[in-house]
Design a protein around this motif. Sequence first.
Motif, PDB file in Angstrom:
ATOM      1  N   ALA A  82      36.406   8.586 -33.135  1.00 54.97           N
ATOM      2  CA  ALA A  82      37.045   8.771 -34.362  1.00 54.97           C
ATOM      3  C   ALA A  82      36.029   8.531 -35.045  1.00 54.97           C
ATOM      4  O   ALA A  82      35.762   9.129 -36.334  1.00 54.97           O
ATOM      5  CB  ALA A  82      37.624   8.090 -34.446  1.00 54.97           C
TER       6      ALA A  82
ATOM      7  N   ASN B  95      38.892   6.309 -28.103  1.00 56.96           N
ATOM      8  CA  ASN B  95      38.921   7.158 -29.014  1.00 56.96           C
ATOM      9  C   ASN B  95      38.415   6.561 -30.739  1.00 56.96           C
ATOM     10  O   ASN B  95      37.909   7.347 -31.480  1.00 56.96           O
ATOM     11  CB  ASN B  95      41.003   6.664 -28.967  1.00 56.96           C
ATOM     12  N   LYS B  96      38.747   5.186 -30.265  1.00 54.71           N
ATOM     13  CA  LYS B  96      37.818   4.403 -31.924  1.00 54.71           C
ATOM     14  C   LYS B  96      35.987   5.200 -31.659  1.00 54.71           C
ATOM     15  O   LYS B  96      36.040   5.835 -33.120  1.00 54.71           O
ATOM     16  CB  LYS B  96      37.893   3.138 -31.599  1.00 54.71           C
TER      17      LYS B  96
ATOM     18  N   TYR C  19      36.451  11.433 -27.305  1.00 56.07           N
ATOM     19  CA  TYR C  19      37.521  11.447 -26.623  1.00 56.07           C
ATOM     20  C   TYR C  19      37.942  12.326 -25.889  1.00 56.07           C
ATOM     21  O   TYR C  19      39.312  12.359 -25.011  1.00 56.07           O
ATOM     22  CB  TYR C  19      38.174  13.120 -28.041  1.00 56.07           C
TER      23      TYR C  19
END
Lengths: 121, 758
Positions: free
Chosen positions: B662, B658-659, B677
């Motif tokens: 993002a 996720n990081k 994602y």
Amino acid sequence: MESSLQSAGLLEQMKIHLSTDAGKEVTKKIGLVYQLNIAPKKIGVDEEIFVVDLKQGKVTKGPYDGKPDATFSFTDKDFLSIATGKMNPQIAFIRGAMKIKGSLSAAQKFTPDIFPKPSKL
Amino acid sequence: MAMRDLVTGGAACAVPGTAASSSNPFGALANAILGSSSKTQELKGLPGSAVNVPGPSSDFRTGAPLTTIPGLETEGQQHHQPVGQNYEFLAGFRTADHGVLADAWNEIHQPPALQTQGGKIEAQFQEFEQIYNRGANSMLPPAWDGPPQGVLSRFLHSFVDSGRAGVPFRPAALPVLGLSEGDKQCIRDRSFIMAHHIFADKSEEYINAQVNALLHSLDIDGNERLRGPIRGSYPELEEYWTESQGAFRSGMPNPADKWVSEFARQRENGDPEAWAHSFEQLHGTNGWASEFEHEQSQLASVGQVRGANMSHIAAMEQSRMLAHTLAQNTDPKFQNSKFLQFVSKMSRGELIVDENQIKPATGSLTDNWADEYQAQYNAGSSTWADQFVHQDLPQGTDKWVNEFVKENQQQGVDDQWVNEFSKLHVQDWAEEFGQQVAEGALGDSTADDWANTYENFLDEQLLASKQHSGASRGVYVFSDMNPYVGHPNPLREGQELFRKGLLSEAVLALEAEVLKNPDNAEGWRLLGITHAENDDDQQAIAAMMRAQEVDPTNLEVLLALGVSHTNELEQPEALRYLYKWLQNHPKYGVLATPELADSPYYGDVARLFNEAAQMSPEDADVHIVLGVLYNLSRDYDKAIESFQTALNLKPRDYSLWNKLGATRANSIQSADAILAYQQALDLKPNYVRAWANMGISYANQGLYEESIRYYVRALAMNPKADNAWQYLRISLSCASRNDMFEACDSRNLDILQKEFPL
């Protein structure tokens, strides 16, 4: 852009966003120049000035060289609230959280959807 | 859904031999409303049970227009039935023993013919009770099981029957019905009303005895009749709503509204005439009642439970929905049909039972208020209505404000008063402003915008008051009504729920744990992480700070704090925590110089971290922190590199994916972000944050319809993710789906999920 404001982060994102297809759509749709006077705590005090140029599709720091279509003044937090959709610009205006100068019709086009949203780590 | 129950009679009441769909909804509706013809037998054939109506069943076919009732799963074909068939349909009913609907209709239409007194009252009560019973279930928080409808309604019906038969009611032992206080109050009050009607000829004592017997069986205390404080303030409050609503709803032509004016004109008694006229003004299909109910439901969510209001409002809401659906049917004959009018009126609470007739009421919002009005109405005076009409707006405002403030002490309501008050003034000003400037630079009218904005304003106020009440950053806000409090081992429960991916449930369990043991660092830490994954950085920060208090050296806590502050764009704090991470690390602590701790300068911190990375390149954590650090300085390429290095070491860490995603998204590599994602979601399907991030990525690319679906999915998993609600609204407006604004503003996930499935 060097800045201690939280808004600076969002504006940086806006800058690169404008070079994408979606960003180009925004410039086509709006085609106006906004000047943002963002203050850390209180409107008018220690403001940092940014220009969101939706004609040419760029974001710069410093007053606009020319006459912007609309100029907004708000605090750091309030600008972020507006840009992320937490606060409606009309409501902000009514409450005095946002001051507007210039063309009202231009000001009306200043809505949250022109800003890209930050993704969360 | 309660609405479905209403229409299908609570049990699959398939009337044999009817049209294409397996359960003709309209037939079922009529069935539910009217009970069955075997009603004559006491205590049998009640609405809750599956009994067929033999006689008129053949006529049910004609009553198909209701195939599009919301909540029904039958695939409806739109039948546009002209009025004639309605007559036929209802005529069919008249032949049954209880042609109540026809009676009611006749009542409006012509002078009453031969009707059985008792049958009418009873059936009207049935109808009302049906709605009330169904309604009582729907708006209340899911924490408890709803009352068993069948038992309750059967019981109430037996009471009515006994009354009609003149037989004293015997208290019966009933199974536990799980009635709430609000329910009980409602039942109590209504029972008194009903009893007065049924036993109009009996003595007061008898009435009380009967009602007490009823209440006793239901385990309700007959003496706690809470009437009073709520009553006085509402009429004015409603007036304000109508005033404020009326100005902006006037643009909505609703054919069903014609009946309002028609009917008002036809009424013989013009007692609260002025009031009736003003009541006429306000309408779209969202009458003020539902607006008010919306407001009420928000209030309730702030912690104020007014059970009586809720159930009644819910009842009206449902009948309103029914009326709404009927109104949608574009056949003009149908719309003007008396039946629609009747149902509409019922839904707006305009018709109530009074003595032996259906009389126009004043839209009772609470039972108490209805009582009061009824009393006044019967007495032939309309004092408050007259008074009110003659009062100036500001004057009235003060009076109402005082009453309201005086009678309610809870903080949520004070805020709400402020909302109302400022909203009121906003409306006036906005109206003027709109009118004056409309010709000027504003161009197209912003009436709709204003209408929307004050709703948002209200939402925002409520939200703000909830989040910041007594708390600025860093103070954790506990949930109300936590079912896990008292659980023997909430920590373990919480961990289990977290593992299963039930994030919102895990939050509750963990809250129970930290309530029990405020010094449990692990409890706070996990709570913080759960909130972060649930996309709530505010609460995550608050929880993590508590964890840090208990255990200042916990590296995960420090990292999490760094991440959350980064997300909130709070650079200095983020830097501080990341630096602390370094300081407290057993291996790299040596690198950290204490002077830097208080106001770390970004460059220095970055340098130190790079040194640490060189010291041990196999340590994924260092790279993760570096990645976060680079995000802070918007050095996205370097950040991506760091995360990728970390991922090579820890490929199954979903939060790492996720990081990465993002970071990519923030550096506008949105397409790649989505891939990352997806990886995260493969590893953890209930990762709310990742779902929301996907929505953001689509929205940033201008793919608004897609983004809506992802937001809705995220919200379905965590309805409290406020960020996501805001973003959803923006996407809806960009995708020109203003029709869904209402659903969004009222946070109606059912509608949204149906409309935007993934």
